[in-house]
Design an enzyme around this catalytic site. Structure first.
Site, PDB file in Angstrom:
ATOM      1  N   TYR A 191       0.844  -1.207   0.000  1.00 47.34           N
ATOM      2  CA  TYR A 191       0.000   0.000   0.000  1.00 47.34           C
ATOM      3  C   TYR A 191       0.872   1.248   0.000  1.00 47.34           C
ATOM      4  O   TYR A 191       0.633   2.193  -0.765  1.00 47.34           O
ATOM      5  CB  TYR A 191      -0.907  -0.025   1.222  1.00 47.34           C
ATOM      6  CG  TYR A 191      -1.733   1.223   1.434  1.00 47.34           C
ATOM      7  CD1 TYR A 191      -2.962   1.388   0.808  1.00 47.34           C
ATOM      8  CD2 TYR A 191      -1.291   2.231   2.304  1.00 47.34           C
ATOM      9  CE1 TYR A 191      -3.738   2.525   1.012  1.00 47.34           C
ATOM     10  CE2 TYR A 191      -2.062   3.375   2.520  1.00 47.34           C
ATOM     11  CZ  TYR A 191      -3.270   3.515   1.872  1.00 47.34           C
ATOM     12  OH  TYR A 191      -4.029   4.645   2.082  1.00 47.34           O
ATOM     13  N   LYS A 195       1.224   4.332  -2.841  1.00 42.49           N
ATOM     14  CA  LYS A 195       0.994   5.743  -2.549  1.00 42.49           C
ATOM     15  C   LYS A 195       2.198   6.594  -2.961  1.00 42.49           C
ATOM     16  O   LYS A 195       2.036   7.755  -3.373  1.00 42.49           O
ATOM     17  CB  LYS A 195       0.671   5.928  -1.063  1.00 42.49           C
ATOM     18  CG  LYS A 195      -0.663   5.321  -0.653  1.00 42.49           C
ATOM     19  CD  LYS A 195      -1.824   5.885  -1.476  1.00 42.49           C
ATOM     20  CE  LYS A 195      -3.167   5.365  -1.051  1.00 42.49           C
ATOM     21  NZ  LYS A 195      -4.296   5.946  -1.811  1.00 42.49           N
TER      22      LYS A 195
END
Length: 287
Positions: A191, A195
């Site tokens: 994740y 980002k």
């Protein structure tokens, strides 16, 4: 005695006060009387916008005058968000959209076109984090899913939106990243990397779209009290540790971010493109 101009102004003001409000239904939607504001007559589509940060972005843009299309994967969530914003007399439509599916991406675009005839702002907020643990235990399938939703879909939504923004003379694209793109939490490694990739996507698209008068920026929220954040911060001792090492005095709230996105879409930010705005209470935010 009132002069003729004063009488005319008095008549117009009284007429406005007496004018009935009208609503138009369309696909779980309602077009409320548009509000004055920096986004009057503008149309915004927002992915992942039925709760948390996405919902607060939708609320603020609508409060500032925009017609807003909210979306998420679950119809019940869409209907609930539309009802909530309608109750505030905001101009909103809603549609089910799983951003990892091309047919859903197009459905979201079509909803805005059919409802309001164009698109001015595209806010990509939807993301997933299906893995928690040592990054070395993550699989190819995990990485594919994370990048499919968190990066690829954001580019594709931008690509689909651009021709319609161009027809209206320009527009604004905002990607929701995270402060963990700068300073990763190791237990959600895939994740965090996705980002970080959004910072690069912003830098690539901004100069590409500048000739079309379309600005591209990125928002990096800090750790916040959202459904996703609660899964990471469910351990109180861990939360206190994270806050201490990042030198922050409180966690973020969804309402902390709506005004930032509204600003980035507005003419006040007309000279801002290719930037990432960090709103993380002072947390570390450098690569």
């Amino acid at each position: 005695m009132m002069c003729s101009w004063a009488r005319a102004r008095h008549f117009l003001q009284a007429s406005v006060r007496r004018a009935p409000m009208c609503g138009t239904l369309h696909m779980s939607s309602a077009a409320a009387t548009p509000r004055d504001g920096p986004h009057k007559n503008k149309v915004a589509i927002i992915t992942g916008s039925t709760q948390g940060i996405g919902l607060e972005i939708a609320r603020r843009l609508a409060q500032d005058g925009a017609h807003v299309v909210v979306s998420s994967r679950k119809k019940g969530n869409v209907d609930q968000a539309v009802e909530e914003l309608k109750a505030e007399n905001l101009s909103v439509s809603g549609v089910v959209c799983h951003v990892g599916k091309e047919e859903d991406q197009q459905r979201l675009i079509n909803t805005a076109l059919q409802w309001q005839g164009g698109i001015d702002y595209m806010i990509s907020n939807a993301s997933v984090s299906p893995f928690f643990g040592n990054v070395m235990d993550s699989t190819s399938e995990i990485w594919d899913k994370v990048f499919e939703v968190n990066v690829k879909s954001m580019f594709l939504m931008a690509k689909l939106s651009v021709p319609h923004m161009q027809k209206r003379g320009g527009g604004s694209i905002v990607f929701t990243s995270s402060v963990v793109g700068f300073n990763p939490l190791l237990n959600i490694g895939p994740y965090c990397v996705s980002k970080t990739a959004l910072f690069g996507l912003t830098k690539v698209l901004a100069p590409t779209l500048t000739p079309l008068n379309i600005r591209v920026n990125c928002l990096a929220p800090g750790l916040s009290r959202t459904n996703f954040g609660s899964m990471i911060l469910k351990d109180e001792a861990f939360t206190e540790f994270i806050m201490k090492v990042n030198n922050v005095v409180r966690l973020g709230e969804p309402k902390d971010y709506g005004g930032i996105v509204s600003f980035l879409c507005s003419s006040d930010a007309s000279y801002i493109t290719g930037e990432t705005i960090v709103a993380a209470g002072g947390a570390i935010s450098r690569l």
